[in-house]
Design an enzyme around this catalytic site. Structure first.
Site, mmCIF file in Angstrom:
data_model
loop_
_atom_site.group_PDB
_atom_site.id
_atom_site.type_symbol
_atom_site.label_atom_id
_atom_site.label_comp_id
_atom_site.label_asym_id
_atom_site.label_seq_id
_atom_site.Cartn_x
_atom_site.Cartn_y
_atom_site.Cartn_z
ATOM 1 N N CYS A 284 0.795 -1.238 0.000
ATOM 2 C CA CYS A 284 0.000 0.000 0.000
ATOM 3 C C CYS A 284 0.825 1.284 0.000
ATOM 4 O O CYS A 284 0.775 2.054 -0.960
ATOM 5 C CB CYS A 284 -0.927 0.011 1.208
HETATM 6 N N1 NAD Z 1 -2.643 -6.216 1.407
HETATM 7 C C1 NAD Z 1 -3.103 -5.206 2.100
HETATM 8 O O1 NAD Z 1 -2.766 -5.035 3.246
HETATM 9 C C2 NAD Z 1 -4.095 -4.221 1.495
HETATM 10 C C3 NAD Z 1 -4.734 -3.314 2.369
HETATM 11 C C4 NAD Z 1 -5.670 -2.440 1.859
HETATM 12 C C5 NAD Z 1 -5.946 -2.434 0.494
HETATM 13 N N2 NAD Z 1 -5.314 -3.305 -0.344
HETATM 14 C C6 NAD Z 1 -5.689 -3.268 -1.747
HETATM 15 O O2 NAD Z 1 -6.493 -4.399 -2.038
HETATM 16 C C7 NAD Z 1 -6.253 -4.850 -3.361
HETATM 17 C C8 NAD Z 1 -5.859 -6.308 -3.343
HETATM 18 O O3 NAD Z 1 -4.638 -6.438 -2.641
HETATM 19 P P1 NAD Z 1 -4.149 -7.813 -2.022
HETATM 20 O O4 NAD Z 1 -3.080 -7.449 -1.058
HETATM 21 O O5 NAD Z 1 -5.290 -8.631 -1.536
HETATM 22 O O6 NAD Z 1 -3.523 -8.506 -3.320
HETATM 23 P P2 NAD Z 1 -3.065 -10.033 -3.486
HETATM 24 O O7 NAD Z 1 -2.045 -10.049 -4.538
HETATM 25 O O8 NAD Z 1 -2.763 -10.626 -2.139
HETATM 26 O O9 NAD Z 1 -4.373 -10.777 -4.000
HETATM 27 C C9 NAD Z 1 -4.944 -10.532 -5.222
HETATM 28 C C10 NAD Z 1 -5.583 -11.827 -5.722
HETATM 29 O O10 NAD Z 1 -6.251 -11.525 -6.943
HETATM 30 C C11 NAD Z 1 -6.027 -12.577 -7.850
HETATM 31 N N3 NAD Z 1 -6.242 -12.045 -9.179
HETATM 32 C C12 NAD Z 1 -5.419 -11.310 -9.958
HETATM 33 N N4 NAD Z 1 -6.037 -10.964 -11.098
HETATM 34 C C13 NAD Z 1 -7.273 -11.500 -11.034
HETATM 35 C C14 NAD Z 1 -8.388 -11.483 -11.909
HETATM 36 N N5 NAD Z 1 -8.348 -10.834 -13.068
HETATM 37 N N6 NAD Z 1 -9.506 -12.136 -11.535
HETATM 38 C C15 NAD Z 1 -9.551 -12.792 -10.347
HETATM 39 N N7 NAD Z 1 -8.532 -12.832 -9.477
HETATM 40 C C16 NAD Z 1 -7.414 -12.193 -9.824
HETATM 41 C C17 NAD Z 1 -4.610 -13.041 -7.552
HETATM 42 O O11 NAD Z 1 -4.390 -14.372 -8.002
HETATM 43 C C18 NAD Z 1 -4.596 -12.936 -6.022
HETATM 44 O O12 NAD Z 1 -5.025 -14.132 -5.407
HETATM 45 C C19 NAD Z 1 -5.187 -3.924 -3.927
HETATM 46 O O13 NAD Z 1 -5.805 -2.896 -4.631
HETATM 47 C C20 NAD Z 1 -4.529 -3.371 -2.688
HETATM 48 O O14 NAD Z 1 -3.993 -2.089 -2.936
HETATM 49 C C21 NAD Z 1 -4.397 -4.205 0.141
#
Ligand code: NAD
Length: 451
Positions: A284
Site C-alpha cells: 500500500c
Molecule cells: N494487502 C493489504 O494489506 C491491502 C490493504 C488495503 C488495500 N489493499 C488493496 O487491495 C487490493 C488487493 O490487494 P491484495 O493485497 O489482496 O492482493 P493479493 O495479490 O494478495 O491478491 C490478489 C488476488 O487476486 C487474484 N487475481 C489477480 N487478477 C485477477 C483477476 N483478473 N480475476 C480474479 N482474481 C485475480 C490473484 O491471483 C490474487 O489471489 C489492492 O488494490 C490493494 O492495494 C491491500
C-alpha cells in the site's frame, strides 16, 4: 433467485456473495461473510490457490486453516476459476491487485480484466463493489463503462432528488483497510467507508457491509470513497518520509531520533508518532500515493508532497547501505567482499509478505557493491524470482551463535518479534540495526550501529 433486487434486499437475507481475488484482502473478507452466515464463492485466476482453498488450506500465514476448512465443510465457502458462476451471486466484491507498472504508473489491468469477466455474467439487481485501492474516478470511468457494455445501466447520480433513480444494477466503491497481522483491529472492527455510483447503489452497498462490520461510513460518491483511502495512505507515507528525513538530520547532530519521538509522543494531543526505517514496504504505502499524483497530472496539478515523500523514502535503502559500508570501514573492512547476514526480508515484522520490502532493495544494492549475502527470515525458508529481484537460490540460514559469528556484520532489516536480540548481539561481530530493535539490549552495545 430474485432478478430484481432492491437495495433493501442486501439488508437481512442470507446472501450469495462472490469475492473476486482471494489474496490478503479478498480471503479474509470472504471468510468474514461466511462467518456471518452468507454463502460465499471466491473467484481467482490462480488455479493453485483455488485448489488449496477448496481443500480447506491456507496460503497466507495469518489466515487460519481451520477457519477455511470449517466454512468449506459447512458449504458457506468454496472457490472457483469459473467466472460464469458470477451469474448466481447477489453481490460481487472486487479485491484484485492495483500495482504500479515499470514506469511507476498505475497498472489497472487487473481491475479492467475483472470488469470484463463480470460484464457477460452481470445480472439485473446485482451489486458490484470495487475494493481495490485506486485513484478517484476508477469506478465511474473504468469499471462502469465496461459493465454497461452488458446493456444494463447504472446512472451516475447524487443528491436527494436521485434517491430512487432507476438503476439496473448497483455499483459502489469501498476501500479495504486491512492491516495484515494487526491483532487489535480485525476486519469486523474497522469502519468501512462506502460510496455509491447513485443513491440506490450506496444504500445497497451500505446494507451489504453493515452485515459484517461494526460501522459503515457513507460518503456522497465513489470518488470521495476512493480519495479517502488515498488520503489515509498518503498521510502515512508523508509522515514516514518526514521522520526518515529527521532521522538523517538527528544522526548528523548526534541526537537519538527514537528518544526524541518517544518524548514527543508523550504529548496527549496533536501528535502521532511515526517511526523511521530502512524504507517503505508492503503493497500500500509505497504504491498508492502515486495513483493520486498520476491522476493529478490530468488536472495540471503537481502533488508535490507525494513526490517529495516518495523521493525521501526511496532514498532510505541507499542510506542504509552507505551506513553499512561506513560501519565496516570503522572495522577496517570494505563492503566489497564483506560477509553479511540480513535478518528479516519481510516488509514488516511478523508477516509473511515480501511485497516492496526494503530488505530486498538493500540486498540488491549490497550485492552490486560486492558484498556476499545470506539471510534469515522465519517466514521465508527460501526466496524466489520476483518482479524486480532475483534471489532464486537463496535459502534462509539457521540462526545460531556459531553461524552469526561467521559474518562480518548482521543487518537487522526487519524486527521480527521471534528474534532474540540479546543473543544476536552477543554472537555477532557487528550489528547494523535499521529498526531500533536492539533498544533493550544491555550487553555488548559497542557492537551495535543504529542507522
Ligand atoms: N494487502 C493489504 O494489506 C491491502 C490493504 C488495503 C488495500 N489493499 C488493496 O487491495 C487490493 C488487493 O490487494 P491484495 O493485497 O489482496 O492482493 P493479493 O495479490 O494478495 O491478491 C490478489 C488476488 O487476486 C487474484 N487475481 C489477480 N487478477 C485477477 C483477476 N483478473 N480475476 C480474479 N482474481 C485475480 C490473484 O491471483 C490474487 O489471489 C489492492 O488494490 C490493494 O492495494 C491491500
Amino acid at each position: 433467485m430474485p432478478t430484481d433486487r432492491k437495495p433493501e434486499f442486501f439488508k437481512g437475507a442470507q446472501l450469495k456473495v462472490g469475492i473476486i481475488g482471494c489474496g490478503y484482502v479478498g480471503l479474509p473478507l470472504a471468510l468474514r461473510f461466511a462467518e456471518a452466515g452468507h454463502k460465499v464463492t471466491g473467484f481467482d485466476t490462480d488455479p493453485a490457490k483455488v485448489s488449496l482453498l477448496n481443500a480447506g488450506r491456507s496460503y497466507i500465514d495469518h489466515i487460519r486453516q481451520d477457519k477455511i476448512q470449517q466454512f468449506v465443510n459447512s458449504r458457506h465457502f468454496n472457490a472457483t476459476t469459473d467466472f460464469e458462476r458470477l451469474k448466481d451471486v447477489d453481490a460481487i466484491v472486487i479485491c484484485v491487485p492495483t500495482p504500479l507498472d515499470e514506469r511507476r504508473e498505475p497498472d489497472l489491468s487487473f481491475v479492467e480484466q475483472t470488469a470484463f469477466s463480470i460484464q457477460p455474467n452481470l445480472q439485473k439487481g446485482q451489486l458490484v463493489v470495487l475494493e481495490s485501492t485506486t485513484y478517484p474516478g476508477t469506478t465511474e470511468e473504468l469499471v462502469l463503462p465496461i459493465l454497461e457494455k452488458s446493456g444494463l445501466r447504472c446512472p451516475v447520480a447524487a443528491g436527494i432528488e436521485s434517491d430512487n433513480i432507476p438503476t439496473d444494477f448497483f455499483l459502489a466503491f469501498s476501500p479495504e483497510r486491512e492491516d495484515p497481522g494487526n491483532k487489535q483491529y480485525g476486519l469486523a472492527q474497522i469502519p468501512k467507508v462506502v460510496g455509491g455510483t447513485n443513491p440506490p447503489s450506496a444504500r445497497a452497498a451500505q446494507a451489504l457491509y453493515a452485515q459484517v462490520v461494526a460501522k459503515v461510513v457513507p460518503v456522497s460518491s465513489t470518488r470521495a470513497a476512493e480519495m479517502a483511502k488515498l488520503l489515509e495512505n498518503i498521510f502515512r507515507c508523508v509522515n514516514i518520509a518526514l521522520v526518515n528525513e529527521l532521522k538523517l538530520l538527528a544522526s548528523r547532530m548526534n541526537i537519538d531520533i527514537w528518544e526524541v519521538i518517544d518524548a514527543a509522543a508523550t504529548k496527549p494531543f496533536g501528535f502521532m508518532p511515526f517511526y523511521p526505517g530502512p524504507g517503505l514496504g508492503g503493497h500500500c504505502i509505497p504504491v498508492d500515493p502515486f495513483y493520486l499524483s498520476w491522476k493529478a497530472r490530468e488536472y495540471d496539478f503537481s502533488a508535490r508532497f507525494i513526490e517529495l515523500a516518495g523521493e525521501i523514502n526511496t532514498s532510505m535503502p541507499y542510506h542504509i547501505v552507505d551506513a553499512i559500508a561506513d560501519s565496516l570501514n570503522k572495522h577496517k573492512k570494505s563492503l566489497n567482499g564483506a560477509k553479511l547476514l540480513i535478518l528479516g526480508v519481510a516488509y514488516k515484522k511478523d508477516v509473511d509478505d515480501l511485497r516492496e520490502s526494503p530488505s530486498l532493495k538493500i540486498m540488491q544494492l549490497l550485492q552490486q557493491r560486492g558484498a556476499q549475502l545470506d539471510y534469515n527470515d522465519p517466514y521465508f525458508p527460501q526466496l524466489h524470482k520476483m518482479r524486480h529481484y532475483n534471489f532464486e537460490n537463496m535459502k534462509s540460514v539457521p540462526l545460531s551463535a556459531q553461524i552469526l559469528g561467521q559474518y562480518d556484520a548482521a543487518i537487522i532489516a526487519t524486527d521480527h518479534t521471534s528474534y532474540d536480540y540479546h543473543a544476536i548481539v552477543d554472537a555477532s561481530r557487528l550489528v547494523v540495526d535499521t529498526r531500533n530493535a536492539t533498544r533493550r539490549v544491555t550487553r555488548n552495545r559497542n557492537r551495535i550501529v543504529a542507522c
